[in-house]
Motif scaffolding. Sequence first.
Motif, PDB file in Angstrom:
ATOM      1  N   GLY A  71      40.493  -7.134  46.478  1.00 39.06           N
ATOM      2  CA  GLY A  71      41.071  -8.120  45.575  1.00 39.06           C
ATOM      3  C   GLY A  71      39.959  -9.013  45.064  1.00 39.06           C
ATOM      4  N   LEU A  72      40.185  -9.637  43.925  1.00 43.03           N
ATOM      5  CA  LEU A  72      39.167 -10.495  43.323  1.00 43.03           C
ATOM      6  C   LEU A  72      39.646 -11.940  43.250  1.00 43.03           C
ATOM      7  CD1 LEU A  72      38.166  -8.167  40.347  1.00 43.03           C
ATOM      8  CD2 LEU A  72      37.013  -8.399  42.557  1.00 43.03           C
ATOM      9  N   HIS A  73      38.720 -12.868  43.385  1.00 40.24           N
ATOM     10  CA  HIS A  73      39.023 -14.286  43.185  1.00 40.24           C
ATOM     11  C   HIS A  73      39.418 -14.507  41.727  1.00 40.24           C
ATOM     12  CE1 HIS A  73      37.732 -16.307  46.947  1.00 40.24           C
ATOM     13  NE2 HIS A  73      37.006 -15.201  47.111  1.00 40.24           N
ATOM     14  N   PRO A  74      40.090 -15.618  41.431  1.00 40.83           N
ATOM     15  CA  PRO A  74      40.483 -15.892  40.040  1.00 40.83           C
ATOM     16  C   PRO A  74      39.269 -16.027  39.127  1.00 40.83           C
ATOM     17  CG  PRO A  74      41.306 -17.614  41.539  1.00 40.83           C
ATOM     18  CD  PRO A  74      40.513 -16.654  42.358  1.00 40.83           C
ATOM     19  N   SER A  75      39.508 -15.838  37.834  1.00 38.95           N
ATOM     20  CA  SER A  75      38.406 -15.896  36.863  1.00 38.95           C
ATOM     21  C   SER A  75      37.775 -17.281  36.801  1.00 38.95           C
ATOM     22  CB  SER A  75      38.874 -15.456  35.472  1.00 38.95           C
ATOM     23  OG  SER A  75      39.750 -16.408  34.902  1.00 38.95           O
ATOM     24  N   SER A  76      38.468 -18.325  37.287  1.00 43.73           N
ATOM     25  CA  SER A  76      37.888 -19.670  37.307  1.00 43.73           C
ATOM     26  C   SER A  76      36.640 -19.725  38.187  1.00 43.73           C
ATOM     27  CB  SER A  76      38.914 -20.701  37.794  1.00 43.73           C
ATOM     28  OG  SER A  76      39.335 -20.390  39.112  1.00 43.73           O
ATOM     29  N   LYS A  77      36.507 -18.765  39.089  1.00 44.14           N
ATOM     30  CA  LYS A  77      35.329 -18.705  39.953  1.00 44.14           C
ATOM     31  C   LYS A  77      34.302 -17.696  39.439  1.00 44.14           C
ATOM     32  CE  LYS A  77      37.689 -20.104  44.153  1.00 44.14           C
ATOM     33  NZ  LYS A  77      37.904 -19.817  45.575  1.00 44.14           N
ATOM     34  N   GLY A  78      34.567 -17.130  38.259  1.00 45.11           N
ATOM     35  CA  GLY A  78      33.690 -16.105  37.716  1.00 45.11           C
ATOM     36  C   GLY A  78      32.907 -16.567  36.500  1.00 45.11           C
ATOM     37  N   ALA A  79      32.180 -15.651  35.937  1.00 43.68           N
ATOM     38  CA  ALA A  79      31.388 -15.904  34.730  1.00 43.68           C
ATOM     39  C   ALA A  79      31.305 -14.617  33.926  1.00 43.68           C
ATOM     40  CB  ALA A  79      29.989 -16.394  35.097  1.00 43.68           C
TER      41      ALA A  79
ATOM     42  N   GLU B 129      42.905 -15.121  28.390  1.00 43.36           N
ATOM     43  CA  GLU B 129      43.855 -14.012  28.222  1.00 43.36           C
ATOM     44  C   GLU B 129      44.117 -13.305  29.547  1.00 43.36           C
ATOM     45  OE1 GLU B 129      46.679 -12.354  26.376  1.00 43.36           O
ATOM     46  OE2 GLU B 129      45.394 -13.672  25.197  1.00 43.36           O
ATOM     47  N   THR B 130      45.073 -13.830  30.323  1.00 43.34           N
ATOM     48  CA  THR B 130      45.354 -13.338  31.673  1.00 43.34           C
ATOM     49  C   THR B 130      45.614 -11.840  31.706  1.00 43.34           C
ATOM     50  OG1 THR B 130      46.273 -15.464  32.284  1.00 43.34           O
ATOM     51  CG2 THR B 130      46.849 -13.608  33.681  1.00 43.34           C
ATOM     52  N   LYS B 131      46.366 -11.308  30.739  1.00 46.12           N
ATOM     53  CA  LYS B 131      46.726  -9.889  30.790  1.00 46.12           C
ATOM     54  C   LYS B 131      45.524  -8.968  30.631  1.00 46.12           C
ATOM     55  CE  LYS B 131      47.985  -9.559  25.946  1.00 46.12           C
ATOM     56  NZ  LYS B 131      49.018  -9.365  24.988  1.00 46.12           N
ATOM     57  N   GLU B 132      44.391  -9.521  30.229  1.00 48.69           N
ATOM     58  CA  GLU B 132      43.172  -8.729  30.072  1.00 48.69           C
ATOM     59  C   GLU B 132      42.239  -8.869  31.276  1.00 48.69           C
ATOM     60  OE1 GLU B 132      42.784  -6.603  27.608  1.00 48.69           O
ATOM     61  OE2 GLU B 132      44.713  -7.243  26.795  1.00 48.69           O
ATOM     62  N   LEU B 133      42.656  -9.597  32.287  1.00 52.18           N
ATOM     63  CA  LEU B 133      41.805  -9.842  33.448  1.00 52.18           C
ATOM     64  C   LEU B 133      42.150  -8.909  34.600  1.00 52.18           C
ATOM     65  CD1 LEU B 133      41.809 -13.739  33.383  1.00 52.18           C
ATOM     66  CD2 LEU B 133      40.022 -12.195  32.564  1.00 52.18           C
ATOM     67  N   VAL B 134      41.196  -8.748  35.498  1.00 52.84           N
ATOM     68  CA  VAL B 134      41.345  -7.874  36.655  1.00 52.84           C
ATOM     69  C   VAL B 134      41.513  -8.744  37.902  1.00 52.84           C
ATOM     70  CG1 VAL B 134      40.215  -6.084  38.034  1.00 52.84           C
ATOM     71  CG2 VAL B 134      39.908  -6.129  35.554  1.00 52.84           C
ATOM     72  N   ALA B 135      42.515  -8.425  38.728  1.00 52.45           N
ATOM     73  CA  ALA B 135      42.763  -9.174  39.960  1.00 52.45           C
ATOM     74  C   ALA B 135      42.307  -8.399  41.191  1.00 52.45           C
ATOM     75  CB  ALA B 135      44.247  -9.509  40.087  1.00 52.45           C
ATOM     76  N   GLY B 136      42.104  -7.092  41.041  1.00 51.37           N
ATOM     77  CA  GLY B 136      41.675  -6.270  42.162  1.00 51.37           C
ATOM     78  C   GLY B 136      41.523  -4.832  41.724  1.00 51.37           C
ATOM     79  N   PHE B 137      41.127  -3.979  42.659  1.00 43.90           N
ATOM     80  CA  PHE B 137      40.906  -2.578  42.302  1.00 43.90           C
ATOM     81  C   PHE B 137      40.961  -1.695  43.530  1.00 43.90           C
ATOM     82  CE2 PHE B 137      36.813  -4.022  43.688  1.00 43.90           C
ATOM     83  CZ  PHE B 137      36.277  -2.935  44.348  1.00 43.90           C
ATOM     84  N   TRP B 138      41.176  -0.431  43.283  1.00 41.00           N
ATOM     85  CA  TRP B 138      40.973   0.635  44.256  1.00 41.00           C
ATOM     86  C   TRP B 138      40.052   1.645  43.591  1.00 41.00           C
ATOM     87  CZ3 TRP B 138      46.312  -0.737  43.873  1.00 41.00           C
ATOM     88  CH2 TRP B 138      46.919  -1.154  45.057  1.00 41.00           C
TER      89      TRP B 138
END
Length: 144
Positions: free
Chosen positions: A45-53, A71-80
């Motif tokens: 899982g990924l931290h929110p984009s507020s902690k990203g760049a 644009e939340t729907k274009e962001l990634v929250a996690g992956f497999w």
Amino acid sequence: MKFMVIVKADANTEAGVMPSEQLLTEMGKFNESLVKAGVLLAGEGLHPSSKGARIRYNGAQRTVIDGPFAETKELVAGFWLIQVKSKAEAIEWLKRAPFGDGAEIEIRQVFSPEDFGPALTPELRANEERLRAEAAAQQQQQQH
């Protein structure tokens, strides 16, 4: 075939709302089934984009843009990262993932060396294999 399964962000993941114990339990069971089947290569899982760049490239110029990103729907929250025989098999596995209403994932095939054809010369292929082996060795060292 390798596939990256991209878990889309939503308002909750972007707000840093952590999953419930029930969802974590269900996700753990799902991940365990992937592991037992020899399908799971990685998943996080990924931290929110507020902690990203983000870094935008324009010629030699590099512009750093700090999150959050609108644009939340274009962001990634996690992956497999999974390895299966076909896209159809990947789809069948992910239909079993314990997501609720409105959740969305994306399944994308990862390129294999053969996909690059003659542009991936024997020299480039050997260098790529050397780098992968070196990265794996470094990971092993960090774990011990």
